[in-house]
Structure formats: structure tokens, C-alpha cells
Design a protein around this motif. Structure first.
Motif, PDB file in Angstrom:
ATOM      1  N   HIS A 196     -56.812  74.664 111.498  1.00  0.00           N
ATOM      2  CA  HIS A 196     -56.055  74.679 112.750  1.00  0.00           C
ATOM      3  C   HIS A 196     -54.581  74.429 112.453  1.00  0.00           C
ATOM      4  O   HIS A 196     -54.223  73.566 111.651  1.00  0.00           O
ATOM      5  CB  HIS A 196     -56.584  73.610 113.702  1.00  0.00           C
ATOM      6  CG  HIS A 196     -58.005  73.846 114.135  1.00  0.00           C
ATOM      7  ND1 HIS A 196     -58.371  74.870 114.979  1.00  0.00           N
ATOM      8  CD2 HIS A 196     -59.154  73.197 113.814  1.00  0.00           C
ATOM      9  CE1 HIS A 196     -59.682  74.840 115.167  1.00  0.00           C
ATOM     10  NE2 HIS A 196     -60.181  73.839 114.463  1.00  0.00           N
ATOM     11  N   PHE A 197     -53.715  75.183 113.135  1.00  0.00           N
ATOM     12  CA  PHE A 197     -52.278  75.011 112.948  1.00  0.00           C
ATOM     13  C   PHE A 197     -51.554  75.473 114.208  1.00  0.00           C
ATOM     14  O   PHE A 197     -52.106  76.200 115.034  1.00  0.00           O
ATOM     15  CB  PHE A 197     -51.776  75.801 111.732  1.00  0.00           C
ATOM     16  CG  PHE A 197     -51.878  77.298 111.886  1.00  0.00           C
ATOM     17  CD1 PHE A 197     -50.801  78.045 112.364  1.00  0.00           C
ATOM     18  CD2 PHE A 197     -53.052  77.973 111.564  1.00  0.00           C
ATOM     19  CE1 PHE A 197     -50.888  79.420 112.523  1.00  0.00           C
ATOM     20  CE2 PHE A 197     -53.156  79.348 111.719  1.00  0.00           C
ATOM     21  CZ  PHE A 197     -52.075  80.079 112.194  1.00  0.00           C
ATOM     22  N   ARG A 198     -50.326  75.043 114.325  1.00  0.00           N
ATOM     23  CA  ARG A 198     -49.476  75.442 115.445  1.00  0.00           C
ATOM     24  C   ARG A 198     -48.224  76.097 114.880  1.00  0.00           C
ATOM     25  O   ARG A 198     -47.493  75.465 114.106  1.00  0.00           O
ATOM     26  CB  ARG A 198     -49.096  74.232 116.283  1.00  0.00           C
ATOM     27  CG  ARG A 198     -48.199  74.565 117.471  1.00  0.00           C
ATOM     28  CD  ARG A 198     -47.873  73.323 118.272  1.00  0.00           C
ATOM     29  NE  ARG A 198     -49.082  72.728 118.834  1.00  0.00           N
ATOM     30  CZ  ARG A 198     -49.091  71.588 119.509  1.00  0.00           C
ATOM     31  NH1 ARG A 198     -47.964  70.893 119.681  1.00  0.00           N
ATOM     32  NH2 ARG A 198     -50.227  71.115 119.993  1.00  0.00           N
ATOM     33  N   PRO A 199     -47.938  77.358 115.247  1.00  0.00           N
ATOM     34  CA  PRO A 199     -46.725  78.007 114.738  1.00  0.00           C
ATOM     35  C   PRO A 199     -45.477  77.193 115.079  1.00  0.00           C
ATOM     36  O   PRO A 199     -45.342  76.677 116.188  1.00  0.00           O
ATOM     37  CB  PRO A 199     -46.717  79.356 115.464  1.00  0.00           C
ATOM     38  CG  PRO A 199     -48.163  79.625 115.773  1.00  0.00           C
ATOM     39  CD  PRO A 199     -48.752  78.280 116.076  1.00  0.00           C
ATOM     40  N   GLN A 200     -44.591  77.065 114.086  1.00  0.00           N
ATOM     41  CA  GLN A 200     -43.344  76.320 114.240  1.00  0.00           C
ATOM     42  C   GLN A 200     -42.176  77.298 114.133  1.00  0.00           C
ATOM     43  O   GLN A 200     -41.706  77.600 113.037  1.00  0.00           O
ATOM     44  CB  GLN A 200     -43.236  75.240 113.161  1.00  0.00           C
ATOM     45  CG  GLN A 200     -44.361  74.224 113.170  1.00  0.00           C
ATOM     46  CD  GLN A 200     -44.364  73.388 114.439  1.00  0.00           C
ATOM     47  OE1 GLN A 200     -43.304  73.050 114.983  1.00  0.00           O
ATOM     48  NE2 GLN A 200     -45.546  73.067 114.942  1.00  0.00           N
TER      49      GLN A 200
END
Length: 334
Positions: free
Chosen positions: A162-166
Motif C-alpha cells: 500500500h502506498f499514497r502517491p506524493q
């Protein structure tokens, strides 16, 4: 029908073992994981540091013996039907002899070249490793030439992370600081391309300088170490991310991660065409001037860049995840 019990013997390896285990479970295995390099107390943390950082000739035999005996004990306790060893070069000869004598089906999966591991020792019998999968085409060719059972299986994208675009405005690089990489990033910066490198060897934070002992500033804007989730988010949110190899002949994990997260990958190897269509799924360069030109076009034409990142991500999810690799690995023990 009873599920085959599979013992996964792996290093912590940035947590990739979790996704490997999950992918094996999806294929119908009862998976038990043994992480051979996980320290459980202060003494073992010291041991683990020594095993990773000291040249082999300086490593006390007792350190390797402890790792080896723990793995043997787990094998004896679990009595699996199949054993998949990931890398395994910290395990002593006793482990391999016990595994071979157990008559358990087993295989070894390499994500590094043999020359960088203890298996390159003249006294080590590569036949103890069983069937071998490697990301290195050269190693596979050499192993086959010596009569060993070997197959090339590339690395993969961890689609479960899981990741969140930065979102950011820099062409990014995440990885170790080597001279060639430093020179290339400085060349980009001198050409007016906004770049930023991430990792403890680039960082100017006092703690990272102390850990890496890199007292000299690279001259490239730099950020600190990132965990995998943070690195994924950074690559996904950058206009483009660089994949600059060292002396590997296989393709690093980053090759599949950079595109898998939806980033626009610019890679220094045109032979990536084995896995992606160059120009429409990834971009590749052969000179500094070509890289500068690509970066400037990316920044000037975001619509063109977006088409490439979307196509690269689709190709990755369709063909290059750990689920795909586990299906290929099964041929080694079936």
C-alpha cells in the motif's frame, strides 16, 4: 485435497517475503515462513550486523552456525513437503546437507549474482542448492553449462504494497550513491533539469552522514532514506523516476516497481525491451545528452508522459507481479 506444506526460508529482504508468502498461498500452499536473518535479541542484532557488513573471512563461524542451526531446527519441526530458499547465502553447508538428505523437494531463488555471494567460494558445491532460479541471465547460462538445473526468473513488482502517491516536481532517483549515478544526476542538474536523490548515502542529515560516512556532498539535492511504501509513493508522484543500474546483468526490482506504481520510468538499459516496449511503456537512454532530452520532453509534454506511465503500469500488472513469478517458480519442484 490436502494443501502441500511449503517452508519459505528467506531473509527479511525489505519485507518482500510477505508478498512471496501470500503469492504462494494463492497457489494453494500452506506456507510457513522462516526469516533466517531476523535478530531476536541484542546479541543476535550484533551477530546480524556482523554477517551483513564484515568480509566473509572475518566472520566468526559461531555467527553462521547459529543462523544455520535455527534453520535446521525449523525444518525438523515443520517437516514440510517443499522448501523454497530465497538467496540463503548466510546459511552454512550443514543446512544444505540436511535439506538434501531430507528428501524434501526444494529450490533456491536468487535476486543477486552468484559472484556477490558466498556461493562463489571454490569449496562450495552448487549442486547442494537444488534447482536454481535466478534473475541473472549470465548466471543461468553458466549454471546450465555446468550441468545444473537452472531457470531464469526475473524479479517483480509487489502489487500488495500500500502506498499514497506524493506529487512533486523533481525527476527522482531512489537508491544507493555510486560515482556513475552521482555524475549523471549532476549532469542533469547542470542542464537545468530539476532532480532529487533519496537515500542515506545522499542525505545530508547528520545521522545519515554518520551512518554512511559520506562526508562529501554530492552536489545533488537530496532527501533521506525512504521505506518501500514511501519510495513507491514518491516514484508514482514524480514527473519521472530514474533507474540507473550498477554492474548487474539482471534487472533490479526497481525495474518493475517504478512502472508498477504508475511512475514514468527512465532506465539506462535498452535491453529492458525484454519486459517492456521502449518508447511507449518505459523510456531508455544510452547517453547523458539523450537522458537530458527525455527529461525536458517529459516536463514539457505531460500528456505524452502520462500515456507512457499508464501503459507501463498496465504491462506490469498484467505480467510482472510476484503472483506471476510464483507460478513460474513452481516448475522447479513440481
Amino acid at each position: 485435497m490436502k494443501q502441500p506444506k511449503l517452508l519459505l526460508v528467506s531473509p527479511v529482504f525489505y519485507g518482500y517475503w510477505k508478498t512471496i508468502a501470500d503469492s504462494l498461498s494463492k497457489q494453494g500452499y500452506e506456507v510457513i515462513s522462516h526469516l533466517y536473518d531476523v535478530p531476536t535479541n541484542l546479541a543476535e542484532r550484533v551477530r546480524n550486523k556482523a554477517l551483513h557488513d564484515l568480509p566473509e573471512r572475518f566472520r566468526p563461524a559461531s555467527f553462521e552456525n547459529l543462523v544455520t542451526h535455527k534453520a535446521i531446527a525449523r525444518l525438523t519441526q515443520e517437516r514440510p513437503d517443499i522448501v523454497l530458499v530465497v538467496k540463503g547465502d548466510q546459511l552454512g553447508d550443514a543446512w544444505w546437507h540436511v535439506l538434501q538428505e531430507s528428501c524434501t523437494r526444494y529450490a533456491t531463488w536468487m535476486y543477486d549474482e552468484l559472484r556477490r555471494m558466498r556461493y562463489s567460494d571454490k569449496d562450495f558445491d552448487l549442486g547442494l542448492l537444488g534447482p536454481i532460479a535466478s534473475y541473472s541471465p549470465s548466471d543461468v547460462q553458466n549454471l546450465k553449462g555446468q550441468g545444473f538445473d537452472a531457470v531464469e526468473i526475473p524479479l517483480a513488482f509487489d502489487s500488495a504494497m500500500h502506498f499514497r502517491p506524493q506529487p512533486n516536481h523533481d525527476i527522482t532517483f531512489v537508491g544507493a550513491r555510486y560515482l556513475g549515478r552521482e555524475q549523471m544526476l549532476n549532469q542533469l542538474q547542470s542542464a537545468g533539469v530539476p532532480v532529487k536523490a533519496y537515500g542515506k548515502q545522499w542525505s545530508r542529515h547528520w545521522w545519515d552522514v554518520a551512518r554512511s560516512r559520506n562526508l562529501k556532498d554530492s552536489g545533488v539535492p537530496a532527501g533521506r532514506d525512504l521505506d518501500r511504501s514511501e519510495a513507491y509513493g514518491l516514484m508514482a508522484g514524480s514527473p519521472a523516476t530514474l533507474n540507473i543500474h550498477g554492474d548487474q546483468d539482471g534487472f533490479t526490482m526497481r525495474t518493475f516497481e517504478a512502472s508498477g506504481v504508475g511512475g514514468l520510468q527512465i532506465i539506462d538499459r535498452t535491453d529492458v525491451s525484454r519486459y517492456y516496449e521502449v518508447g511507449s511503456e518505459v523510456l531508455a537512454y544510452e547517453s547523458g545528452d539523450e537522458l537530458i532530452e527525455l527529461c525536458k520532453r517529459i516536463l514539457a509534454d505531460p500528456q505524452w508522459a502520462q500515456q507512457i506511465r499508464e501503459a507501463g503500469q498496465k504491462r506490469t500488472l498484467d505480467e510482472h507481479t510476484f503472483d506471476h513469478r510464483i507460478k513460474a517458480l513452481e516448475v522447479l519442484w513440481k
